[in-house]
Design a protein around this motif. Structure first.
Motif, mmCIF file in Angstrom:
data_model
loop_
_atom_site.group_PDB
_atom_site.id
_atom_site.type_symbol
_atom_site.label_atom_id
_atom_site.label_comp_id
_atom_site.label_asym_id
_atom_site.label_seq_id
_atom_site.Cartn_x
_atom_site.Cartn_y
_atom_site.Cartn_z
ATOM 1 N N MET A 384 72.418 -62.245 36.500
ATOM 2 C CA MET A 384 71.929 -62.815 35.246
ATOM 3 C C MET A 384 73.037 -63.538 34.491
ATOM 4 S SD MET A 384 69.338 -60.148 33.357
ATOM 5 C CE MET A 384 67.597 -60.074 33.765
ATOM 6 N N THR A 385 72.701 -64.662 33.864
ATOM 7 C CA THR A 385 73.641 -65.362 32.992
ATOM 8 C C THR A 385 73.588 -64.746 31.602
ATOM 9 O OG1 THR A 385 72.007 -66.967 32.243
ATOM 10 C CG2 THR A 385 73.228 -67.492 34.274
ATOM 11 N N GLY A 386 74.518 -65.210 30.732
ATOM 12 C CA GLY A 386 74.538 -64.703 29.363
ATOM 13 C C GLY A 386 73.243 -64.958 28.633
ATOM 14 N N VAL A 387 72.693 -66.151 28.782
ATOM 15 C CA VAL A 387 71.427 -66.486 28.128
ATOM 16 C C VAL A 387 70.305 -65.601 28.649
ATOM 17 C CG1 VAL A 387 69.681 -68.274 27.838
ATOM 18 C CG2 VAL A 387 72.107 -68.865 27.648
ATOM 19 N N GLN A 388 70.283 -65.387 29.944
ATOM 20 C CA GLN A 388 69.226 -64.555 30.533
ATOM 21 C C GLN A 388 69.324 -63.107 30.065
ATOM 22 O OE1 GLN A 388 70.195 -65.488 34.611
ATOM 23 N NE2 GLN A 388 68.412 -66.853 34.841
ATOM 24 N N ILE A 389 70.557 -62.631 29.929
ATOM 25 C CA ILE A 389 70.741 -61.263 29.419
ATOM 26 C C ILE A 389 70.197 -61.150 28.008
ATOM 27 C CG2 ILE A 389 72.483 -59.568 28.694
ATOM 28 C CD1 ILE A 389 74.208 -60.545 31.059
ATOM 29 N N GLY A 390 70.509 -62.137 27.175
ATOM 30 C CA GLY A 390 70.010 -62.128 25.803
ATOM 31 C C GLY A 390 68.499 -62.152 25.744
#
Length: 409
Positions: A384-390
Motif C-alpha cells: 500500500m502507498t501512503g495515500v492508500q493507507i490513509g
C-alpha cells in the motif's frame, strides 16, 4: 522590622473563602536586611523577596508616584520610613487594602472590611485612575465575586469610564490583557467580567469583537434571550459551570459566535454561515492578545464546528470521521471532550435551556473513541502507498462509527 499579611489572603478569609496564595508586606526594612536573613530578591519593578523556607512573597512597604502613561509609568519609593498605612493607601480596592498582624489584628485604614460586608468593590482613592490595568482587575474581581452579591461602587464605575475615555487603556500590552481575561474565564461568573467592562466602555477597547455581539438579534425560537451579547454571557457562565477554572474551554466558549457580528443587516435575525465567518475574527483576536496556541486551536475548532456538533445525529458516518480528522482528533484525542463541552455550553447557554440535556456531546465522545480503536496494523496491506493507507484508515473508521451508532441504537 514588622511583617503583615496583606491583600487577597486577608480579604478571602473575611469572606469565608478558601485561602489562596499569601502575600506579606514588610515595614521598616531595607533590601540588604532582607537578603541578610536569606530572602531572595525577585522584584523587577519594586522590591519583592521570596521567603527562604516557604517561597511566599514578601514586599517592602512602598509608595508609588505617577511618572508617565500606562501601568508601568510609576516611580516607586520603598524607603524603610514608608508606613503600613501609606502602603495600603496605594492599593487598588478597599477590600484589598486590609492588613493583618501576627496576632490577627486587622489594620484597615480604607474601610475595606465594611465594604466586604456591604459587598461593594470600591477604589481606594484618586490614584486608582493612574493605572489602566485596574479597570480590567475590577472586571476580573467581579467575575470572581458577583455570585456573592458584589457590585461596583458608582463612584468607581464613573472613574473607570473616565479612564476609558482618556485613552489610558490603549497603553495596556496584550500579555496583561490576556492575563486578566484568562483569570476571569477561570472564575465562577465570566459574564460579570464582560458586563463590567461594557458598563464602563472598556469592552469595545480590549475585546471589540465580543463587544460587537451586543445588540445583534437572533431567532427567538432558538434564542429566547434574542441579543447575541446576552447569549454570549450565558454561554460563558455555562462553560464555567461545566468546566470550572478551565480557561481554555472558557475562551473557546467566549469566541465561538464572533461571526454573528458580521451578519449583514438584511439577513438578520438569521446567521447563515456565521460559523465560518467567525474564524477570521477569532484568529485576529488571538494574534492581538498573543493567546496560547492550545487555546487558539480549540477556539477555532469550536467556532467552525459547533453547528455540526449540534446536528451530529443528522451527519453521515463519513462526515463524522471527516469532522474528527479536521480537528486532528486522532493525534490529539484530548480535544474532543473539550470541544463537546464548549458545544454543550453553547446549547445550554440560552433562555430556558440551562438544564437541558445535550446527548450530542456524549455521543461525539463515544464515536470518537470507537474510531480511535482502529489500528493501522489492522488495515494496512503489503504494497500500500501512503495515500492508500490513509484511505483504508478512513474507511475503517467510518465502519467503526457506524457500528457504534448501531450499538447506541
Amino acid at each position: 522590622m514588622k511583617i503583615y499579611l496583606v491583600g487577597g489572603a486577608v480579604r478571602d478569609r473575611l469572606l469565608g473563602l478558601a485561602p489562596g496564595d499569601r502575600d506579606w508586606v514588610v515595614v521598616g526594612a531595607t533590601q540588604g536586611e532582607m537578603e541578610a536573613q536569606g530572602f531572595k530578591a525577585v522584584g523587577r519593578d519594586f522590591p519583592v523577596f521570596l521567603h527562604p523556607d516557604t517561597g511566599e512573597e514578601y514586599a517592602l512597604a512602598r509608595t508609588e508616584r505617577k511618572s508617565g502613561r500606562g501601568y508601568r509609568g510609576f516611580v516607586v519609593d520603598a524607603d524603610p520610613s514608608v508606613t503600613l498605612e501609606e502602603d495600603l493607601q496605594r492599593r487598588d480596592f478597599t477590600v484589598n487594602a486590609i492588613a493583618q498582624d501576627e496576632d490577627g489584628t486587622l489594620v484597615d485604614p480604607c474601610g475595606g472590611a465594611r465594604d466586604l460586608e456591604a459587598r461593594v468593590l470600591r477604589h481606594v482613592g484618586p490614584a486608582f485612575s493612574e493605572d489602566p490595568l485596574r479597570v480590567l482587575r475590577a472586571a476580573r474581581f467581579m467575575a470572581r465575586f458577583a455570585s456573592l452579591g458584589f457590585t461596583v461602587a458608582p463612584q468607581t464605575m464613573a472613574l473607570m469610564r473616565a479612564m476609558v475615555a482618556s485613552g489610558e487603556l490603549d497603553t495596556l500590552v496584550p500579555e496583561r490583557v490576556w492575563q486578566e481575561l484568562r483569570r476571569a474565564l477561570a472564575s465562577a461568573t465570566p459574564s460579570a467580567f464582560l458586563a463590567t467592562l461594557r458598563a464602563c466602555g472598556a469592552l469595545a477597547v480590549v475585546l471589540p469583537e465580543v463587544d460587537a455581539l451586543y445588540g445583534v438579534p437572533q431567532r427567538a425560537e432558538y434564542h429566547p434571550e434574542v441579543d447575541t451579547g446576552l447569549h454570549q454571557e450565558m454561554v460563558s457562565d455555562m462553560a464555567a459551570r461545566l468546566a470550572p477554572a478551565d480557561a481554555r474551554i472558557g475562551f473557546a466558549a467566549l469566541v465561538h459566535d464572533l461571526g454573528k457580528a458580521l451578519t449583514p443587516a438584511d439577513v438578520l435575525p438569521k446567521h447563515i454561515g456565521h460559523e465560518h465567518a467567525g474564524v477570521a475574527p477569532v484568529i485576529a483576536l488571538c494574534e492581538r492578545l498573543k493567546v496560547p496556541l492550545d487555546h487558539r486551536e480549540l477556539a477555532v475548532m469550536a467556532c467552525r464546528e459547533h453547528l455540526n456538533i449540534h446536528r451530529l445525529f443528522e451527519l453521515r458516518d463519513a462526515t463524522v470521521v471527516e469532522l474528527l480528522t479536521r480537528c486532528d482528533a486522532f493525534r490529539r484525542p484530548e480535544r474532543i471532550p473539550w470541544l463537546a463541552t464548549v458545544c454543550e455550553a453553547d446549547k445550554r447557554g440560552r433562555g430556558g435551556q440551562q438544564e437541558a440535556d445535550y446527548p450530542q456531546g456524549r455521543t461525539l465522545v463515544r464515536l470518537h473513541q470507537a474510531a480511535l480503536q482502529v489500528s493501522a496494523r489492522e488495515v494496512v496491506r503489503e504494497g500500500m502507498t501512503g495515500v492508500q493507507i490513509g484511505e483504508a484508515l478512513q474507511a475503517a473508521r467510518v465502519v467503526a462509527v457506524r457500528q457504534q451508532r448501531q450499538t447506541d441504537g
